[in-house]
Design a protein around this motif. Structure first.
Motif, PDB file in Angstrom:
ATOM      1  N   LYS A  10      26.823  42.543 -17.428  1.00 38.46           N
ATOM      2  CA  LYS A  10      26.203  43.442 -18.400  1.00 38.46           C
ATOM      3  C   LYS A  10      26.607  43.089 -19.833  1.00 38.46           C
ATOM      4  CE  LYS A  10      25.503  47.438 -15.456  1.00 38.46           C
ATOM      5  NZ  LYS A  10      25.737  48.856 -15.254  1.00 38.46           N
ATOM      6  N   ASP A  11      27.811  42.597 -20.009  1.00 37.58           N
ATOM      7  CA  ASP A  11      28.293  42.237 -21.348  1.00 37.58           C
ATOM      8  C   ASP A  11      27.518  41.080 -21.958  1.00 37.58           C
ATOM      9  OD1 ASP A  11      30.226  44.194 -21.061  1.00 37.58           O
ATOM     10  OD2 ASP A  11      31.792  42.775 -20.444  1.00 37.58           O
ATOM     11  N   TYR A  12      26.848  40.282 -21.121  1.00 39.15           N
ATOM     12  CA  TYR A  12      26.158  39.087 -21.610  1.00 39.15           C
ATOM     13  C   TYR A  12      24.647  39.145 -21.451  1.00 39.15           C
ATOM     14  CZ  TYR A  12      30.828  37.247 -21.947  1.00 39.15           C
ATOM     15  OH  TYR A  12      32.137  37.063 -22.295  1.00 39.15           O
ATOM     16  N   ARG A  13      24.119  40.279 -20.998  1.00 37.93           N
ATOM     17  CA  ARG A  13      22.677  40.410 -20.830  1.00 37.93           C
ATOM     18  C   ARG A  13      21.983  40.472 -22.187  1.00 37.93           C
ATOM     19  NH1 ARG A  13      22.740  44.633 -15.755  1.00 37.93           N
ATOM     20  NH2 ARG A  13      23.760  43.173 -14.338  1.00 37.93           N
ATOM     21  N   GLY A  14      20.734  40.053 -22.199  1.00 39.45           N
ATOM     22  CA  GLY A  14      19.956  40.076 -23.430  1.00 39.45           C
ATOM     23  C   GLY A  14      20.185  38.870 -24.320  1.00 39.45           C
ATOM     24  N   ARG A  15      20.901  37.875 -23.824  1.00 43.72           N
ATOM     25  CA  ARG A  15      21.194  36.672 -24.602  1.00 43.72           C
ATOM     26  C   ARG A  15      20.408  35.448 -24.126  1.00 43.72           C
ATOM     27  NH1 ARG A  15      27.719  37.057 -25.644  1.00 43.72           N
ATOM     28  NH2 ARG A  15      27.717  39.266 -26.215  1.00 43.72           N
ATOM     29  N   GLY A  16      19.505  35.663 -23.162  1.00 36.53           N
ATOM     30  CA  GLY A  16      18.682  34.554 -22.684  1.00 36.53           C
ATOM     31  C   GLY A  16      19.307  33.708 -21.595  1.00 36.53           C
ATOM     32  N   ILE A  17      20.422  34.160 -21.043  1.00 31.96           N
ATOM     33  CA  ILE A  17      21.121  33.362 -20.018  1.00 31.96           C
ATOM     34  C   ILE A  17      20.285  33.255 -18.746  1.00 31.96           C
ATOM     35  CG2 ILE A  17      23.171  33.264 -18.534  1.00 31.96           C
ATOM     36  CD1 ILE A  17      24.693  34.614 -20.914  1.00 31.96           C
ATOM     37  N   SER A  18      19.761  34.375 -18.252  1.00 34.39           N
ATOM     38  CA  SER A  18      18.931  34.346 -17.037  1.00 34.39           C
ATOM     39  C   SER A  18      17.683  33.511 -17.252  1.00 34.39           C
ATOM     40  CB  SER A  18      18.514  35.763 -16.633  1.00 34.39           C
ATOM     41  OG  SER A  18      19.638  36.501 -16.238  1.00 34.39           O
ATOM     42  N   LYS A  19      17.079  33.660 -18.413  1.00 36.23           N
ATOM     43  CA  LYS A  19      15.876  32.887 -18.737  1.00 36.23           C
ATOM     44  C   LYS A  19      16.189  31.395 -18.718  1.00 36.23           C
ATOM     45  CE  LYS A  19      12.154  32.867 -22.109  1.00 36.23           C
ATOM     46  NZ  LYS A  19      11.649  33.472 -23.344  1.00 36.23           N
ATOM     47  N   ALA A  20      17.326  31.020 -19.263  1.00 34.52           N
ATOM     48  CA  ALA A  20      17.724  29.611 -19.269  1.00 34.52           C
ATOM     49  C   ALA A  20      18.002  29.103 -17.854  1.00 34.52           C
ATOM     50  CB  ALA A  20      18.954  29.413 -20.148  1.00 34.52           C
ATOM     51  N   LEU A  21      18.630  29.937 -17.020  1.00 37.29           N
ATOM     52  CA  LEU A  21      18.974  29.512 -15.662  1.00 37.29           C
ATOM     53  C   LEU A  21      17.751  29.277 -14.780  1.00 37.29           C
ATOM     54  CD1 LEU A  21      22.023  31.818 -14.930  1.00 37.29           C
ATOM     55  CD2 LEU A  21      22.060  29.345 -15.243  1.00 37.29           C
ATOM     56  N   GLN A  55       8.574  33.591 -16.447  1.00 38.05           N
ATOM     57  CA  GLN A  55       8.971  32.202 -16.222  1.00 38.05           C
ATOM     58  C   GLN A  55       8.008  31.466 -15.288  1.00 38.05           C
ATOM     59  OE1 GLN A  55      11.684  30.600 -17.788  1.00 38.05           O
ATOM     60  NE2 GLN A  55      11.381  32.442 -18.991  1.00 38.05           N
ATOM     61  N   GLY A  56       6.882  32.089 -14.974  1.00 37.52           N
ATOM     62  CA  GLY A  56       5.863  31.417 -14.173  1.00 37.52           C
ATOM     63  C   GLY A  56       5.881  31.737 -12.693  1.00 37.52           C
ATOM     64  N   PHE A  57       6.770  32.621 -12.255  1.00 34.18           N
ATOM     65  CA  PHE A  57       6.770  33.037 -10.857  1.00 34.18           C
ATOM     66  C   PHE A  57       5.617  34.003 -10.641  1.00 34.18           C
ATOM     67  CE2 PHE A  57      11.041  31.517 -11.320  1.00 34.18           C
ATOM     68  CZ  PHE A  57      11.425  31.100 -10.060  1.00 34.18           C
ATOM     69  N   ARG A  58       5.029  33.945  -9.449  1.00 31.26           N
ATOM     70  CA  ARG A  58       3.963  34.879  -9.113  1.00 31.26           C
ATOM     71  C   ARG A  58       4.340  35.618  -7.837  1.00 31.26           C
ATOM     72  NH1 ARG A  58       2.653  30.596  -6.433  1.00 31.26           N
ATOM     73  NH2 ARG A  58       0.957  30.288  -5.007  1.00 31.26           N
ATOM     74  N   LYS A  59       3.964  36.879  -7.789  1.00 33.22           N
ATOM     75  CA  LYS A  59       4.277  37.709  -6.626  1.00 33.22           C
ATOM     76  C   LYS A  59       3.386  37.264  -5.472  1.00 33.22           C
ATOM     77  CE  LYS A  59       4.907  41.974  -7.637  1.00 33.22           C
ATOM     78  NZ  LYS A  59       4.638  43.391  -7.966  1.00 33.22           N
TER      79      LYS A  59
END
Length: 87
Positions: A10-21, A55-59
C-alpha cells in the motif's frame, strides 16, 4: 504464462509499479515461448481490473468459486493478453 498473486505494498501503490510489471515491454520477453498471459482477479478488485484492461488484457471468462460465492454474487474474472509472435 500465468501472472499470479501480483501485489504492491500500500505504501508504494499509485507509482506505476504494477503497470510496469505487467506492461507490454516486460511481457514481450515471453513472446517466443508463450502465446498469451492469463490471470484471474475477483469482482471486488476493481483497481486491478482497470489496470489489466488498460494493459491490453481482455476478460475471457467469469465464474463463482462456490455456492456461497454465488449467493453473495462473488465472481472471479479470467483475463487473457495475447503475445505477439507467441508459439
Amino acid at each position: 504464462l500465468e501472472l499470479k498473486r501480483m501485489s504492491v505494498s500500500k505504501d508504494y501503490r499509485g507509482r506505476g509499479i504494477s503497470k510496469a510489471l505487467c506492461g507490454e515491454q516486460e511481457m514481450s520477453v515471453f513472446a517466443d515461448f508463450y502465446k498469451a498471459v492469463v490471470l484471474s482477479t475477483s469482482v471486488v478488485q476493481v483497481a486491478a481490473q482497470r489496470l489489466y484492461e488498460g494493459q491490453g488484457f481482455r476478460k475471457v471468462g467469469t465464474f463463482s468459486p462456490s455456492l456461497l460465492a454465488t449467493l453473495f454474487c462473488f465472481q472471479v474474472f479470467h483475463y487473457r493478453c495475447d503475445l505477439p509472435g507467441g508459439t
